[in-house]
Design an enzyme around this catalytic site. Structure first.
Site, PDB file in Angstrom:
ATOM      1  N   VAL A   1       0.935  -1.241  -0.098  1.00  0.00           N
ATOM      2  CA  VAL A   1      -0.009  -0.399  -0.210  1.00  0.00           C
ATOM      3  C   VAL A   1       0.629   0.910   0.005  1.00  0.00           C
ATOM      4  O   VAL A   1       0.431   2.167  -0.807  1.00  0.00           O
ATOM      5  CB  VAL A   1      -1.351   0.080   1.135  1.00  0.00           C
ATOM      6  CG1 VAL A   1      -1.669   1.486   1.323  1.00  0.00           C
ATOM      7  CG2 VAL A   1      -1.774  -0.842   1.050  1.00  0.00           C
TER       8      VAL A   1
ATOM      9  N   ASP B   1      -2.585  27.776 -37.847  1.00  0.00           N
ATOM     10  CA  ASP B   1      -3.150  28.676 -39.134  1.00  0.00           C
ATOM     11  C   ASP B   1      -2.716  30.534 -39.082  1.00  0.00           C
ATOM     12  O   ASP B   1      -2.109  30.955 -38.126  1.00  0.00           O
ATOM     13  CB  ASP B   1      -4.588  28.529 -39.010  1.00  0.00           C
ATOM     14  CG  ASP B   1      -5.379  29.501 -39.977  1.00  0.00           C
ATOM     15  OD1 ASP B   1      -5.021  28.628 -40.582  1.00  0.00           O
ATOM     16  OD2 ASP B   1      -6.625  30.178 -39.571  1.00  0.00           O
TER      17      ASP B   1
ATOM     18  N   ASP C   1      -9.684  24.376 -38.748  1.00  0.00           N
ATOM     19  CA  ASP C   1      -8.850  24.036 -38.272  1.00  0.00           C
ATOM     20  C   ASP C   1      -9.129  22.730 -36.806  1.00  0.00           C
ATOM     21  O   ASP C   1      -8.707  22.072 -36.510  1.00  0.00           O
ATOM     22  CB  ASP C   1      -8.654  25.032 -37.255  1.00  0.00           C
ATOM     23  CG  ASP C   1      -7.407  26.082 -37.842  1.00  0.00           C
ATOM     24  OD1 ASP C   1      -6.999  25.661 -39.041  1.00  0.00           O
ATOM     25  OD2 ASP C   1      -8.777  27.193 -37.897  1.00  0.00           O
TER      26      ASP C   1
END
Length: 897
Positions: A287, A334, A639
């Site tokens: 654990v 872009d 886009d």
């Protein structure tokens, strides 16, 4: 009818109007009959974008708990519950639940991209059926319908234009063109033309800005170009680098934990320890070895970064996107609206052999206030005064009540330049009223307006240079008119065009009166040339600096646009994206390359022009196949697929479309490319801090494992009980570990290259650090145990427990920086961490000295001398790590880092 799926596609731009009508079984005057339209609607389906593959929200939520790391954490919670530690089980399950909610929100957001696309559809369309015009719902349009368009309409479907009057369509959201496109009727021979060059077609979702037209519907719904983009958006998004690293980390960790559990259990059993005690000890270590706080630390780190970025105008739509920006190696941007203003401007004006950046000097506003309109302009020198007149008056752009210009982007740019130089259109219209006009059409490629000027008429002309120059017989000069050299002026126009400018020519002619017949061939002959104007959608002022900052950070900026190659080169050169002579790859050239061929060239190309949406995805895919991590910025519908496929999509918030914002992981609220640089810095800082947490928690777990693993081989009893292991794990991995998320950025953060995409989270000496510092912790703890037992102390187990806990607190102070000393950083530079350490120290003291906690945690109060010894021994780890960093700063350790 339009072709069905499976049939060879029809190249509608290659057919004339009559052939298109015949192919569609329609009529150019009457349109379809109502019966035929109803039958086709039943066959083709509604003109709407369809959503495919949507999952129920409950299914989405359930899928968040199937990740390997999450399954390990759930198993750890179950184990903790079985061994009687419900607080551990509850903590783990809460973290798992929060992590699942985060993943669900991310996936649900992605599903909304289709809804945003649907909102772009025009709700109604004016259609001619049975020869009668009428309005119908756009979803009821079918192939073959005859549609009427006018300025302001959103295209309801893909059309083959059949009639038009000076039609201009804004296709910037679909093709990337920064200016409205002049449409024409003639068929086009080339079959593989890019979308932006198919001038006789108009596309669904684009906007009519000027003129009127009729057209035949050739595609509806998902078969339109907009529909193809919607189909592209339906693909799955890939995992972020952080998710990939954590998945790898979880798989490796589980194997290690399993091996450790087996070894410790078998070793203790063979040594004669009680099997139940060894089983509980092994499970407790398992654990503890799983850093269950890691998902919470990642979430909190990313959330804090997102909060910082909102203040810097970056809205994070997906939290892991912050970290992804720190990994990115390429930014594919872009051009229109992202690197540029998406607003045409007059870049330079040429007249009388002189080139200026504008009309400044053509008009002196301080001298005009006392004079009336036309007299003031006549006082200025030719030909600049005439240039201002034609730019202001041979222009249909108008100023709104708030002063904002409205109209065709080119005309608003011309009017803006004229007004900036002092030419007031309203004043000029009073003194030189327009009495007639010859509207622009694509065949003539020019526009002429006639204005009454006293007893004569002044005709002003603007248009394409080759068309206007051929009609000029002289040119306006300072002393009147002079001879014209058409070849030289045409060369000037071509040079401007080669620089990426849209070039217009201006001319005038004096007429004795308004002619009875407005015949263009007669009126537009014998003109006097005034000058040329070059227009461009200019770069954003801050974009060049942002591009330079990307390069400094080892990120390659790439421009991808649907615009003309010369324009793309001009903008890229101004921004520093491309050097003189650099290659610009066009969409047609890219289409001829296979993906394998393109992958050999993709890393050498910086500018792409005339690109369509599918090709943008090809570019992103090729870069990713080369091992690059790609960010895609953009604002248009075109886009969106690449934004979704890229490792991170960055949309524009002000000028962008809803589709792009929904597909992207991050939105720039100020549309500022420079904001990406801030996001990259924040992403790198966050990943550094996540690495620090992993280093801290795994080293702590390593120390616990070494302590328990080595004790039997040294003849020592088990140094820690299961409750001690769980307490150390919860207390030291909790607040101090989370406080590391608040750590400041390392120095020179933006001068180092991006992390290699496949780099392990344990790179740069981390795994060596985890091993040797963990061994040092274990060694100090076992030394404490041996010394305490040797001196006869009955509190030896509490001393080991305390030394191991405090060693981890010293360790977290030392690893706040990868290389810089804590003493140069300043202890108080992370006040949250200092507070967490003080609280953890106080809790540890409470476990030792609060009487009712002693039986719960199986501890005993230490004497002052024993506590002082624990403090001294636990400081060894802090100084050991400081020495490690000193060696690293001198290049003697971890040189690759």
């Amino acid at each position: 009818m339009a072709t069905d799926a499976g049939e060879s596609p029809v190249h509608w731009h290659g057919l004339d109007s009559e052939a298109a009508a015949a192919q569609l079984g329609s009529d150019l005057d009457q349109g379809l009959t109502a019966e035929a339209a109803a039958a086709r609607l039943a066959q083709a389906g509604p003109n709407a974008l369809q959503e495919t593959g949507r999952r129920h929200p409950l299914v989405m939520l359930a899928s968040q708990f199937t990740d390997f790391m999450i399954l390990v954490l759930i198993a750890a919670a179950i184990i903790a519950g079985f061994i009687g530690e419900p607080q551990d089980a509850i903590a783990i399950m809460v973290i798992v639940f929060l992590n699942g909610i985060l993943g669900f929100v991310q996936e649900y957001r992605a599903e909304r991209a289709m809804a945003a696309l649907k909102k772009m559809a025009s709700p109604q369309a004016r259609v001619i059926r049975d020869g009668q015009p009428g309005l119908i719902d756009a979803v009821d349009l079918v192939p073959g319908d005859l549609v009427e368009l006018e300025a302001g309409n959103i295209l309801p479907a893909d059309l083959r234009l059949t009639e038009l009057a000076a039609l201009k369509v804004d296709e910037s959201a679909l093709t990337g063109e920064s200016q409205a496109v002049d449409k024409q009727l003639a068929s086009l021979e080339q079959t593989d033309l890019p979308l932006g060059d198919r001038f006789n077609l108009a596309y669904k979702g684009t906007v009519v800005t000027y003129g009127r037209a009729r057209g035949l519907v050739v595609a509806t719904g998902m078969k339109t170009e907009l529909g193809k983009i919607a189909a592209l958006l339906s693909g799955e998004s890939g995992k972020t680098p952080l998710q990939k690293r954590l998945a790898r980390f979880g798989r490796h960790l589980a194997l290690v934990v399993l091996a450790i559990c087996v070894i410790i259990f078998v070793a203790g059993w063979l040594r004669g320890e009680p099997p139940l005690l060894m089983l509980l000890t092994a499970i407790s270590l398992a654990v503890a070895a799983i850093p269950e706080a890691l998902p919470a630390v990642v979430t909190i780190s990313l959330a804090l970064g997102a909060a910082r970025l909102v203040k810097q105008n970056a809205l994070i739509r997906r939290l892991p996107a912050v970290e992804t920006l720190g990994s990115v190696t390429y930014i594919c941007s872009d051009k229109t609206g992202t690197l540029t203003l998406n607003q045409m401007q007059v870049d330079r004006v040429l007249a009388a052999g002189e080139t200026r950046s504008g009309l400044q000097g053509a008009y002196d506003s301080t001298r005009t206030q006392a004079r009336s309109g036309s007299e003031s302009f006549r006082a200025e020198g030719a030909p600049w005064r005439e240039m201002g007149l034609v730019m202001a008056l041979c222009n249909d752009a108008v100023a709104n009540a708030d002063g904002k210009l409205a109209g065709d982007p080119t005309e608003t740019a011309l009017l803006d330049a004229a007004q900036a130089a002092g030419f007031d259109k309203a004043m000029l219209q009073q003194s030189l009223p327009r009495v007639a006009e010859l509207p622009f059409d694509s065949d003539r490629a020019r526009m002429s307006t006639l204005h009454r000027d006293g007893g004569t008429v002044l005709m002003l002309v603007k248009g394409a240079p080759e068309g206007v120059l051929a009609l000029c017989i002289d040119q306006v000069a300072a002393g009147g008119t002079t001879t014209i050299d058409q070849a030289a002026l045409q060369d000037e126009a071509e040079q401007l065009a080669a620089q990426g400018l849209r070039v217009l020519a201006f001319a005038l002619k004096r007429l004795p009166a308004v002619p009875d017949a407005l015949d263009a061939a007669t009126l537009e002959a014998g003109l006097s040339f005034i000058g040329l104007a070059g227009l461009i959608d200019p770069p954003r002022p801050e974009a060049a600096e942002a591009v330079a900052a990307c390069k400094t950070a080892g990120i390659v900026p790439v421009m991808i646009t649907g615009d003309h190659p010369a324009t793309a080169r001009a903008i890229a050169s101004r921004l520093g994206i491309i050097e003189d002579g650099g290659r610009v790859l066009t969409g047609s050239e890219l289409a001829r390359l296979s993906l394998a061929e393109f992958e050999h060239e993709v890393e050498s190309v910086r500018v792409y022009a005339r690109i369509n949406p599918e090709q943008k995805i090809k570019i992103v895919q090729a870069l990713q196949d080369q091992g690059e991590f790609v960010a895609m910025t953009g604002d248009g519908v075109n886009d969106a697929p690449a934004l979704k496929m890229a490792d991170i999509g960055v949309a524009m918030g002000k000028g962008g479309t809803d589709v792009a914002r929904e597909a992207a992981a991050m939105t720039l609220l100020d549309d500022n490319f420079a904001t990406i640089v801030h996001a990259v810095r924040e992403g790198r800082r966050i990943f550094d801090n996540i690495r620090k947490f992993v280093k801290y928690t795994m080293t702590s777990n390593s120390g616990e494992i070494w302590t328990i693993f080595l004790a039997p081989f040294l003849g020592l009893p088990i140094p820690l009980l299961p409750i001690h292991i769980l307490w150390i794990n919860l207390v030291t991995d909790g607040l101090p570990g989370l406080a590391l998320a608040n750590e400041h950025a390392e120095r020179n953060l933006m001068q180092r290259p991006p992390r290699p995409p496949k780099e392990s989270i344990f790179a740069h000496g981390m795994w060596q650090h985890i091993l040797w510092v963990g061994l040092l912790m274990g060694g100090v703890s076992l030394l404490t145990q041996a010394w305490a037992i040797h001196t006869g102390s009955a509190h030896w187990q509490s001393m080991v427990f305390t030394v191991l806990t405090l060693s981890q607190l010293g360790h977290v102070l030392a690893i706040r920086s990868e290389r810089e000393s804590l003493f140069s950083q300043g202890v108080l530079s992370n006040r949250l961490l200092v507070g967490a350490l003080l609280l953890t120290f106080a809790l540890q003291m409470a476990v030792l000295y609060v009487p009712w906690l002693n039986p719960i945690f199986k501890t005993e109060p230490l004497s002052l001398g024993e506590l002082a010894a624990c403090l001294a021994l636990s400081s060894v780890v802090f100084f050991g790590v400081e020495i490690e960093k000193w060696l690293a700063r001198r290049g003697w350790l971890y040189r690759a880092a």
